[in-house]
Design an enzyme around this catalytic site. Structure first.
Site, PDB file in Angstrom:
ATOM      1  N   GLU A 114       0.842  -1.201   0.000  1.00  0.00           N
ATOM      2  CA  GLU A 114       0.000   0.000   0.000  1.00  0.00           C
ATOM      3  C   GLU A 114       0.874   1.247   0.000  1.00  0.00           C
ATOM      4  OE1 GLU A 114      -3.495  -0.319   2.415  1.00  0.00           O
ATOM      5  OE2 GLU A 114      -3.330   1.773   3.066  1.00  0.00           O
ATOM      6  N   ASP A 116       0.106   5.378   0.539  1.00  0.00           N
ATOM      7  CA  ASP A 116      -1.002   6.218   0.989  1.00  0.00           C
ATOM      8  C   ASP A 116      -0.713   7.705   0.923  1.00  0.00           C
ATOM      9  OD1 ASP A 116      -2.440   3.949   1.828  1.00  0.00           O
ATOM     10  OD2 ASP A 116      -1.586   4.028   3.838  1.00  0.00           O
ATOM     11  N   GLU A 118      -3.095  10.395   2.929  1.00  0.00           N
ATOM     12  CA  GLU A 118      -4.261  10.475   3.801  1.00  0.00           C
ATOM     13  C   GLU A 118      -4.322  11.850   4.461  1.00  0.00           C
ATOM     14  OE1 GLU A 118      -4.985   6.321   5.866  1.00  0.00           O
ATOM     15  OE2 GLU A 118      -2.850   6.838   5.973  1.00  0.00           O
TER      16      GLU A 118
END
Length: 292
Positions: A114, A116, A118
């Site tokens: 993953e 990210d 955010e």
């Protein structure tokens, strides 16, 4: 991350050229090399369809006490440029996570990769945090080896749309805000770099257990709905199987690293806006993060 002293010495704020307020020009603009795609061409609703609305070129997601919402790219990618312009909600948004990220968690549950971006909600008078993170082969599932770097921003992300992007190539991952590189994550070895295909996701959800002040302040649904708006989706990536596919360039001269001007912009962003770096956290077990 350490930088040569010469780069810091050369840090001169350049005039803004269509750039975020006061940020130095990186001299190269990857977003300008990628055309905007209609949402329906690249994405499909993943969950919370009743909390998702499309009006012309803007996709609105919202979270209330019942659920949030998310979308996922139609196809996976092995490298590429993945960006969108996002506008966040002002006011009380503690506990709310608004995201744009790459993942293969559905394909590899318990063993996923993953990358990210955010936005961690906040309380009035305090800025949003933009958290970047990299998980590799389940490190976020079983071993909880996050590679978080958190930033504040040099503008108010609730006032206008700004473009956020991940550029992932076989050598490096670059996180960009309005084309200003704020973080690079280099491929040091196979074990600490994602190489398997990933999909592109966007979502808004309740992350009260950790998002704001390490979970101290929770989402307060008296302020619902919590809204995030996305537009200007830009995807240009390799889908695997084609030896001729080349991901978009991260720098003017190729994909072997940032240019000198981009590095100057990155040093400026990290010097002024970096608020947390996992490599500098004395509470972390750095035998698990050899890239530090």
């Amino acid at each position: 991350m350490a930088f040569p002293l010469i780069l810091i010495a050369l840090l001169v704020l350049c005039p803004s050229t269509g750039h975020s307020q006061g940020s130095p020009s990186p001299g190269y603009y990857p977003s300008s090399r990628v055309s905007t795609s209609p949402f329906d061409r690249e994405f499909q609703t993943l969950w919370g369809s009743q909390h998702q609305r499309r009006e012309q070129d803007v996709v609105t997601l919202w979270l209330d006490k019942s659920t949030g919402s998310g979308f996922k790219s139609i196809r996976p990618y092995t490298s590429g440029y993945f960006g969108a312009s996002i506008k966040l909600q002002p006011g009380f948004t503690a506990g709310v996570d608004t995201s744009l990220y790459l993942s293969n968690n559905q394909e590899h549950p318990g063993d996923h990769d993953e990358v990210d971006i955010e936005f961690l909600g906040t309380t009035p008078g305090k800025p949003y945090s933009l958290q970047t993170n990299v998980f590799v082969r389940g490190s976020g599932d079983r071993n909880n080896i996050g590679r978080e770097m958190k930033f504040t921003l040099w503008f108010d992300p609730t006032q206008n749309f700004h473009h956020y992007a991940i550029l992932w190539n076989p050598n490096q991952i670059v996180f960009l805000v309005d084309d200003v590189p704020i973080r690079t994550y280099d491929r040091k070895n196979e074990a600490t770099f994602p190489t398997r295909p990933m999909w592109v996701y966007g979502s808004i959800w309740d992350a009260s257990d950790w998002a704001t002040e390490n979970g101290r302040i929770k989402a307060d649904y008296r302020y619902q709905p919590f809204v995030a708006k996305y537009k200007d989706f830009k995807i240009s990536g390799c889908t695997g199987g084609s030896a001729s596919c080349r991901p978009p360039l991260v720098a003017p001269f190729g994909n072997r690293g940032l240019s000198r001007q981009q590095m100057t912009a990155l040093v400026w962003a990290q010097r002024n806006f970096l608020v947390y770096n996992y490599c500098h956290d004395p509470k972390r077990d750095h035998t698990q993060t050899p890239e530090c």
